[in-house]
Every structure is written in C-alpha cells, then in structure tokens.
Design an enzyme around this catalytic site. Structure first.
Site, short mmCIF file in Angstrom:
data_model
loop_
_atom_site.label_atom_id
_atom_site.label_comp_id
_atom_site.label_asym_id
_atom_site.label_seq_id
_atom_site.Cartn_x
_atom_site.Cartn_y
_atom_site.Cartn_z
N GLY A 125 42.42 34.82 54.59
CA GLY A 125 42.56 33.78 56.00
C GLY A 125 40.92 32.45 55.39
O GLY A 125 41.23 31.86 56.30
N ARG B 253 38.47 47.36 49.27
CA ARG B 253 37.30 46.96 50.25
C ARG B 253 36.46 47.74 50.57
O ARG B 253 35.61 47.38 50.92
CB ARG B 253 38.21 47.05 51.33
CG ARG B 253 38.98 45.08 51.54
CD ARG B 253 39.95 44.94 52.38
NE ARG B 253 40.45 43.64 52.45
CZ ARG B 253 41.32 43.56 53.47
NH1 ARG B 253 42.05 44.12 54.31
NH2 ARG B 253 42.05 42.13 53.09
N LYS C 66 54.25 27.20 52.85
CA LYS C 66 54.37 26.19 53.74
C LYS C 66 52.89 24.99 53.29
O LYS C 66 52.02 25.37 52.92
CB LYS C 66 54.85 26.80 55.26
CG LYS C 66 56.05 27.63 55.56
CD LYS C 66 55.60 28.35 56.93
CE LYS C 66 56.11 28.85 56.99
NZ LYS C 66 56.39 29.28 58.39
N GLY D 203 44.42 37.01 48.82
CA GLY D 203 45.44 36.26 49.41
C GLY D 203 46.29 37.29 48.68
O GLY D 203 46.32 37.65 47.55
#
Length: 421
Positions: A401, A40, A226, A378
């Site tokens: 996200g 990063r 999910k 992610g």
C-alpha cells in the site's frame, strides 16, 4: 514531498533511548501461531544492530494483524457476524488478543540478534513504562502490539505522547506502514525528533529518485485486478513515464474502452470512460500506453481450467486470465533498453500455473533489462520472488500500500513527519 530525510546516521544515539517503529506484521500459522515467514523481522535487523552497536537502548514497536482493541467493539463485531451478544465473554475477547501478541516475534528476534529481547506485557501500561525506564544502552525491548491500544489507528495524540515519553529519539523503519497516520507511525514525531532507519531510507531514496529524476527511458508496468486501484498511479505516471504497460485484469476495462469484446473478463464498467481519457491523455503527452493484443483465456476462474488463446476480441464464453504470447513479445521488447522500470501488479492470475507465463516472462525481461528496476511490493514482489528473478532486481519494496501511494505521488504521513536534511 521531500524525500531527503535525516537518518539514524545523522544523530549520536549513544546512551539515548530510541523508540523504533518496525514492521513485524508477519504471517503466522493459524493453528500454532508459529511465524511462517520472518522476512520482515530480518529486514529490520540492519537498523536494530546499528542502534545497539552505537549503544542506544532500543524500544521497538509494531502492529500485528487487526486486533479489536476494546471488548465493546469486539462484541459489536461478533454480533455483525450473527453471534448472540449475550453469549460473548470477555475471556473470549482476551483470547483473540493473545493470538496477536508480539511474543513470538520477540522470540524470533532474540534468535536472530543472538541476544535477549525483553518483552513488555503492554504498550504504554505499567509493565512497558517500567521496563523502558530500566532499559540500558545496548539492550532491546519490544512493546506489545500497538493496535491493542484503541488510539493507535486514530493517531490519538495522548497515546503518541505516552509512547514518546519512554524515549528521546524516534526512528521509523516500517515502510509498509508509512502511508498510515497512526500514533506509532506519525503521531510520536510531534513529541520526538524523528529519523529514518535504513529500510525507510532505502525505500524513499530509490523510489524517490525513480519518480523525481529517473534514468530514461522510464517504463512503468501496471497490472493487478482493478483500474480503480491504480487511478492515481496512472495519472501521476502519465506526467513522468515514457512508456506505460498495462496487464492483469485491469487491462480489460481499457480493451472495452478501445471497442473490443472482452467476454466474461474482469470489467469495471464505471471506469471505461476514465480509461478512454487516460488513452487520450497518453497520446497527447507522447507517452506510449501499451495494452494486450492477445490473451490466454478460460471458461471459468479455476486453476484447473483449460487455457484458450484469444486475439484482441475475447469470445462471450471466455474470460482473460493472462497476457497472450504476442503481448508477451511486445511487452518484453518494450522494456529492452529502459533506464528505469517500475512494476506494480502481475500480468495475470499467476497463482494458477497455467496462467502464470505472462508474469514470469515479464519478470525475466525486467530482471535482464540492465535498467534500474523497482518492484512495488504486494503481489508484484511475491510474483518476482516466485519467478526466481528477485536477486537481479535493484529494489523490491517492502510495502504494498505504501509503495502504491508513493507511485501516486501522495504525501506519506510516516515520511512527511521525519526531519528534512
């Protein structure tokens, strides 16, 4: 949302003080505090170098981890964990903050840039404001962890105003945080002209084009645990994609909706009706919605569990851990000839070698498809990097996200606040 934003190249920054929001939320060794992955920091270098070369004075800022900004909140949090509030000291709280200081980041950034990065002892306190006032063109300083200020996550306008008062221009280069309306990611734009850095520009132009004007056929691959995490994404992509491929734990809620037995596989019982609706909607819109036709299963969730192949119906004593060989073939065939592929979420429990095949084969097929390929941060980014296919991918998002909310078609506060072209 307008993805066509002004960038650092649209403004003359020479002699100006630039508040630059980076994403320096890097992983660290718990015992030593040493940075274990500086990706990063490296990702921010092109924008930082450009600003310094253009003779801007750069005031960089970022969050790191989840510090508890006030002593009272710290006591409350520790009490919830069962600690006696009377035994908690202010010194203990200060030590918890010290562990999340950006000082190691300043040190690594200095090494990468080959020049001194001035470290502030606070965010908007006397040390930061004095150092910002003295900062010269071509110099860079780093404010302390923005979340040391309790107003940061609440997007407190007073904090945003204080941060903005140190600079004349705001540049956002932290795509991983643009889905959050925090003082340093969105609030400061109310007080300063706001521009995109190169990292944010690439993210919104590549992903924006994929969603608004994709080369077709447009194939979306969705995985992960999910269905509830991907409801908005599926809804949005049903309006845009030609094919949607579903894998990972979320696939079993769809399999249950189809009337199959899923054994001990992951199930969100309250989402079965939603899965049915999505299948009906896909059929009505002419979108191909592909689901697993076989699975690699196990008797327990363990990396040492023996893999067992099962067809569309999974026996009661097994749980689905990865897509099976027929599904791998079906899915790899579906990405051939695609114009655009967006992938978010692994196909199985890829962290366990015995159940990583589906994800690796998918990564290979996507990498060799010849399409414009976008991996949405992610676990998907991690999986593609581990598969060794990362260098063949058009774009790997730096924000998990944020990229998910982007795919949902939501307005991202840290992008919406930037000036339109």
């Amino acid at each position: 949302m307008n993805y066509n934003k002004k960038t650092v190249k649209d403004i003359d920054v020479a002699g100006k003080k630039v508040l630059l929001r980076c994403d320096f939320n890097v992983p660290q060794d718990k015992a030593t505090g040493a940075i274990t992955d500086d990706k990063r920091i490296v990702a921010a270098l092109p924008t930082i170098r450009y600003l310094l070369e253009q003779k801007a004075a750069v005031i960089a800022c970022s969050h790191l981890g989840k510090p508890v900004a006030t002593f009272d909140s710290y006591v409350k949090k520790q009490a919830e964990k069962g600690k006696d509030p009377a035994s908690i000291t202010e010194e203990e709280w200060k030590k918890s903050l010290a562990k999340l200081s950006l000082a190691p980041v300043a040190k690594r950034l200095s090494e990468l840039l080959g020049q001194d990065v001035i470290m502030a002892a606070d965010v908007v306190g006397p040390d930061a404001t004095a150092k910002a006032a003295a900062l010269q063109p071509g110099q860079i300083m780093l404010l302390e962890n923005t979340r040391f200020e309790k107003g940061e996550t609440k997007n407190d306008p007073e904090l945003a105003k204080k941060m903005a008062s140190m600079a004349e221009v705001y540049v956002s280069d932290a795509f991983g945080t643009v889905h959050r309306a925090h003082a340093s990611t969105a609030g400061v734009a109310a007080f300063l002209p706001a521009y995109a850095g190169f990292l944010v520009e690439k993210e919104i132009s590549v992903m924006g084009k994929a969603l608004s004007d994709p080369a077709r056929p447009f194939v979306a691959i969705l995985g992960g645990a999910k269905v509830s995490d991907k409801i908005g994404v599926i809804n949005n992509l049903l309006e845009k994609a030609d094919t949607i491929i579903v894998g990972g734990g979320m696939a079993y809620t769809f399999k249950m909706a189809q009337g199959h037995t899923i054994g001990k596989s992951l199930l969100e019982a309250d989402r079965v009706e939603y899965a049915k609706e999505m299948m009906e909607k896909a059929a009505a819109k002419g979108v191909k919605l592909l689901l697993p036709v076989d699975s690699i299963c196990a008797a327990e969730f363990s990396k040492d569990a023996a893999p067992v192949e099962a067809g569309e119906d999974i026996p009661d004593d097994l749980m689905g851990m990865d897509i099976g060989p027929k599904t791998v073939e079906l899915y790899c065939e579906a990405v051939k000839g695609a114009g655009t592929i967006v992938w978010n979420g692994p196909m199985g429990v890829f962290e366990f070698p015995a159940f990583a095949n589906g994800t690796w084969k998918m990564a290979e097929a996507v990498a060799n498809s010849g399409a414009v390929t976008i991996i949405g941060g992610g676990d998907s980014a991690s999986a593609v990097e581990k598969s060794g296919q990362a260098d063949k991918i058009t774009h790997i998002s730096t924000g998990g996200g944020a990229s998910l909310e982007f795919l949902e078609g939501l307005e991202l506060p840290g992008v919406a606040c930037l000036l339109d072209k």
